[in-house]
Design a protein around this motif. Structure first.
Motif, mmCIF file in Angstrom:
data_model
loop_
_atom_site.group_PDB
_atom_site.id
_atom_site.type_symbol
_atom_site.label_atom_id
_atom_site.label_comp_id
_atom_site.label_asym_id
_atom_site.label_seq_id
_atom_site.Cartn_x
_atom_site.Cartn_y
_atom_site.Cartn_z
ATOM 1 N N ARG A 28 0.641 -1.162 0.122
ATOM 2 C CA ARG A 28 -0.071 -0.035 0.058
ATOM 3 C C ARG A 28 0.634 1.352 0.010
ATOM 4 N NH1 ARG A 28 -3.047 -2.652 3.892
ATOM 5 N NH2 ARG A 28 -1.940 -1.330 5.598
ATOM 6 N N TRP A 29 2.006 1.262 0.866
ATOM 7 C CA TRP A 29 2.722 2.496 0.668
ATOM 8 C C TRP A 29 3.421 2.718 -0.493
ATOM 9 C CZ3 TRP A 29 5.733 0.761 6.089
ATOM 10 C CH2 TRP A 29 4.687 1.101 7.239
ATOM 11 N N ILE A 30 3.968 1.646 -1.130
ATOM 12 C CA ILE A 30 4.629 1.564 -2.443
ATOM 13 C C ILE A 30 3.437 2.307 -3.456
ATOM 14 C CG2 ILE A 30 5.322 0.532 -4.586
ATOM 15 C CD1 ILE A 30 6.743 -1.510 -2.678
ATOM 16 N N GLU A 31 2.341 1.689 -3.408
ATOM 17 C CA GLU A 31 1.287 2.343 -4.361
ATOM 18 C C GLU A 31 0.934 3.843 -4.084
ATOM 19 O OE1 GLU A 31 -3.452 1.426 -5.558
ATOM 20 O OE2 GLU A 31 -2.285 0.110 -4.068
ATOM 21 N N ASP A 32 1.111 4.216 -2.806
ATOM 22 C CA ASP A 32 0.757 5.661 -2.446
ATOM 23 C C ASP A 32 1.815 6.518 -3.150
ATOM 24 O OD1 ASP A 32 -1.488 5.153 -0.877
ATOM 25 O OD2 ASP A 32 -0.570 4.987 0.823
ATOM 26 N N TYR A 33 3.036 5.946 -2.770
ATOM 27 C CA TYR A 33 4.340 6.556 -3.252
ATOM 28 C C TYR A 33 4.248 6.810 -4.804
ATOM 29 C CZ TYR A 33 6.921 7.077 0.840
ATOM 30 O OH TYR A 33 7.594 7.450 2.246
ATOM 31 N N GLU A 34 3.992 5.957 -5.670
ATOM 32 C CA GLU A 34 3.899 5.766 -7.072
ATOM 33 C C GLU A 34 2.778 6.891 -7.424
ATOM 34 O OE1 GLU A 34 5.382 1.334 -8.412
ATOM 35 O OE2 GLU A 34 3.191 1.738 -7.871
ATOM 36 N N ASN A 35 1.795 6.878 -6.758
ATOM 37 C CA ASN A 35 0.583 7.817 -6.984
ATOM 38 C C ASN A 35 0.741 9.306 -6.675
ATOM 39 O OD1 ASN A 35 -1.158 6.126 -8.377
ATOM 40 N ND2 ASN A 35 -1.909 5.198 -6.387
ATOM 41 N N GLY A 36 2.002 9.658 -6.001
ATOM 42 C CA GLY A 36 2.386 11.070 -5.703
ATOM 43 C C GLY A 36 1.800 11.426 -4.443
ATOM 44 N N ARG A 37 1.365 10.503 -3.376
ATOM 45 C CA ARG A 37 0.755 11.009 -2.044
ATOM 46 C C ARG A 37 1.688 10.485 -1.221
ATOM 47 N NH1 ARG A 37 -3.313 7.421 -4.621
ATOM 48 N NH2 ARG A 37 -3.409 5.301 -3.580
ATOM 49 N N GLU A 38 1.329 11.080 0.142
ATOM 50 C CA GLU A 38 1.984 10.493 1.373
ATOM 51 C C GLU A 38 1.276 9.091 1.892
ATOM 52 O OE1 GLU A 38 4.088 11.058 5.272
ATOM 53 O OE2 GLU A 38 4.377 11.872 3.026
ATOM 54 N N PRO A 39 1.925 8.303 2.189
ATOM 55 C CA PRO A 39 1.535 6.913 2.393
ATOM 56 C C PRO A 39 0.370 7.175 3.405
ATOM 57 C CG PRO A 39 3.664 6.683 2.120
ATOM 58 C CD PRO A 39 3.373 8.073 2.025
ATOM 59 N N GLU A 40 -0.447 6.124 3.638
ATOM 60 C CA GLU A 40 -1.325 6.079 4.819
ATOM 61 C C GLU A 40 -0.667 5.085 5.670
ATOM 62 O OE1 GLU A 40 -6.003 5.324 5.457
ATOM 63 O OE2 GLU A 40 -5.134 4.023 4.115
ATOM 64 N N TRP A 41 -0.162 5.799 6.650
ATOM 65 C CA TRP A 41 0.710 4.881 7.739
ATOM 66 C C TRP A 41 0.102 4.060 8.407
ATOM 67 C CZ3 TRP A 41 5.385 5.106 5.641
ATOM 68 C CH2 TRP A 41 5.876 6.205 5.231
ATOM 69 N N VAL A 42 -1.257 4.600 8.925
ATOM 70 C CA VAL A 42 -2.039 3.497 9.715
ATOM 71 C C VAL A 42 -3.387 3.450 8.883
ATOM 72 C CG1 VAL A 42 -3.052 3.494 12.046
ATOM 73 C CG2 VAL A 42 -1.003 4.696 11.794
ATOM 74 N N ALA A 43 -3.516 2.133 8.802
ATOM 75 C CA ALA A 43 -4.921 1.756 7.990
ATOM 76 C C ALA A 43 -6.023 1.976 8.865
ATOM 77 C CB ALA A 43 -4.784 0.204 7.518
ATOM 78 N N PRO A 44 -7.019 2.030 8.323
ATOM 79 C CA PRO A 44 -8.483 2.100 9.115
ATOM 80 C C PRO A 44 -8.766 0.995 9.701
ATOM 81 C CG PRO A 44 -8.731 3.006 6.767
ATOM 82 C CD PRO A 44 -7.222 2.527 6.993
ATOM 83 N N GLY A 45 -8.877 1.069 11.046
ATOM 84 C CA GLY A 45 -9.428 -0.119 11.952
ATOM 85 C C GLY A 45 -8.089 -0.727 12.689
ATOM 86 N N GLU A 46 -7.072 -0.055 12.702
ATOM 87 C CA GLU A 46 -5.924 -0.575 12.994
ATOM 88 C C GLU A 46 -5.967 -0.342 14.799
ATOM 89 O OE1 GLU A 46 -1.541 -0.919 11.891
ATOM 90 O OE2 GLU A 46 -2.225 0.204 10.061
ATOM 91 N N THR A 47 -6.179 0.905 15.057
ATOM 92 C CA THR A 47 -6.402 1.501 16.474
ATOM 93 C C THR A 47 -7.690 2.516 16.659
ATOM 94 O OG1 THR A 47 -5.425 2.590 18.292
ATOM 95 C CG2 THR A 47 -4.632 3.192 16.086
ATOM 96 N N ASP A 48 -8.615 2.336 17.415
ATOM 97 C CA ASP A 48 -9.576 3.447 17.942
ATOM 98 C C ASP A 48 -9.091 4.712 18.459
ATOM 99 O OD1 ASP A 48 -11.241 1.943 16.173
ATOM 100 O OD2 ASP A 48 -11.830 0.817 18.303
ATOM 101 N N ASP A 49 -7.851 4.754 19.044
ATOM 102 C CA ASP A 49 -7.104 5.514 19.859
ATOM 103 C C ASP A 49 -6.390 6.700 19.092
ATOM 104 O OD1 ASP A 49 -5.843 7.401 21.720
ATOM 105 O OD2 ASP A 49 -5.196 5.795 22.971
ATOM 106 N N PRO A 50 -7.113 7.897 18.596
ATOM 107 C CA PRO A 50 -6.270 8.806 17.981
ATOM 108 C C PRO A 50 -4.766 9.218 18.268
ATOM 109 C CG PRO A 50 -8.437 9.671 18.651
ATOM 110 C CD PRO A 50 -8.084 8.623 19.212
ATOM 111 N N GLN A 51 -4.450 9.449 19.512
ATOM 112 C CA GLN A 51 -3.219 9.581 20.013
ATOM 113 C C GLN A 51 -2.263 8.308 19.815
ATOM 114 O OE1 GLN A 51 -2.944 10.643 24.314
ATOM 115 N NE2 GLN A 51 -0.841 10.925 24.129
ATOM 116 N N GLN A 52 -2.711 7.107 19.801
ATOM 117 C CA GLN A 52 -1.803 6.073 19.679
ATOM 118 C C GLN A 52 -1.657 5.698 18.279
ATOM 119 O OE1 GLN A 52 -3.733 2.263 20.930
ATOM 120 N NE2 GLN A 52 -1.662 1.196 20.508
ATOM 121 N N ALA A 53 -2.774 6.278 17.238
ATOM 122 C CA ALA A 53 -2.590 6.297 15.700
ATOM 123 C C ALA A 53 -1.518 7.251 15.484
ATOM 124 C CB ALA A 53 -4.037 6.555 15.080
ATOM 125 N N ALA A 54 -1.604 8.495 15.968
ATOM 126 C CA ALA A 54 -0.465 9.559 15.677
ATOM 127 C C ALA A 54 0.833 9.132 15.933
ATOM 128 C CB ALA A 54 -1.014 10.697 16.314
#
Length: 285
Positions: free
Chosen positions: A95-121
């Protein structure tokens, strides 16, 4: 004697006496076997398809570090070299490689990995810093470093896998070619001898070791190069000669598809002393 044996039986239990007797008999058996001078031999059959030539380009262009490579290229190479990722993170890196190829910042934390915003950051910051460090490290690798690590330095070296399938012959080439032994392969790649004329890159030299008689048939040629041949003006000659090799050729092209935006001077060769009316020659690489 009978009294002595009765006294010994009182001092030593029946079980201990049996154990001591077994040890004495075992010692006698070991001495007897040693006198026979036995030999233990293992035999095994190994099915091999032939020999494979692995040739590495050691010309000066292979000393280039592709710092200008795209983040997607660097991340893909880092994974191939075992510098990042494992069996559980392959999809995430995809996913990170695909994001880089499309010229965008990778989505470092996928949806559903954690519900805690502080932990996700915190998780996103850690992953971003980790990937940034890996990309920086990849940017410092020369093309020769990449070839060497793929063959001998990664978690699953290619040479080990090839050795399970065929008899592997190692070679290096530039303006000339030479056979390399496994024990000095890294040294020859890092510091090629002057006889190879590293200022030139002749792809035909890569297949020279396949010429001549050999007990095993040639199963293939694996060529690690950045693809630059400056020894022949007629490309058709190079193609014709390579096609004439009676074995599959597998090129592994090393380097970035992106062209650098600036001029990098690797070395400048010039005379240390210049006299009046001299016309010194400068060699820039």
């Amino acid at each position: 004697d009978a009294a002595a044996r009765r006294g010994e039986r009182r001092l030593v239990s029946r079980r201990l006496g049996a154990a001591l007797l077994a040890l004495r008999l075992l010692a006698v058996l070991v001495v007897f076997l040693a006198l026979l001078e036995p030999m233990l031999v293992w035999t095994f059959d190994r099915e091999q398809t032939g020999r494979v030539l692995v040739a590495v380009d050691v010309s000066e262009s292979m000393a280039t570090a592709d710092r200008h490579a795209s983040p997607a290229e660097k991340l893909r190479l880092a994974r191939a070299l075992g510098m990042i990722g494992n069996d559980t993170t392959q999809r995430r890196i995809d996913r990170w490689i695909e994001d880089y190829e499309n010229g965008r910042e990778p989505e470092w934390v996928a949806p559903g990995e954690t519900d805690d915003p502080q932990q996700a950051a915190q998780l996103a910051r850690t992953r971003r810093e980790n990937v940034s460090g890996v990309l920086e490290a990849v940017g410092r690798l020369t093309r020769k470093d990449v070839a060497r690590q793929l063959l001998t330095g990664s978690a699953h070296p290619l040479l080990d896998r090839l050795n399970e399938l065929a008899v592997v012959e190692l070679g290096v080439f530039a303006g000339g070619s030479a056979v390399a032994e496994p024990q000095n392969f890294d040294e020859v790649v890092n510091n090629p001898p002057a006889s190879l004329r590293s200022d030139s890159s002749d792809l035909l030299e890569a297949v020279e070791p396949v010429v001549g008689a050999h007990d095993l048939p040639l199963a293939g040629v694996v060529l690690f190069t950045d693809g630059r041949d400056n020894a022949h003006q007629d490309e058709s000659e190079v193609i014709r000669r390579i096609v004439g090799v009676d074995a599959p050729l597998y090129p592994v092209l090393i380097g970035s598809q992106r062209r650098p935006k600036d001029l990098a001077v690797a070395t400048l060769d010039y005379p240390s002393i210049v006299y009046e009316h001299d016309h010194p020659e400068l060699k820039v690489n």
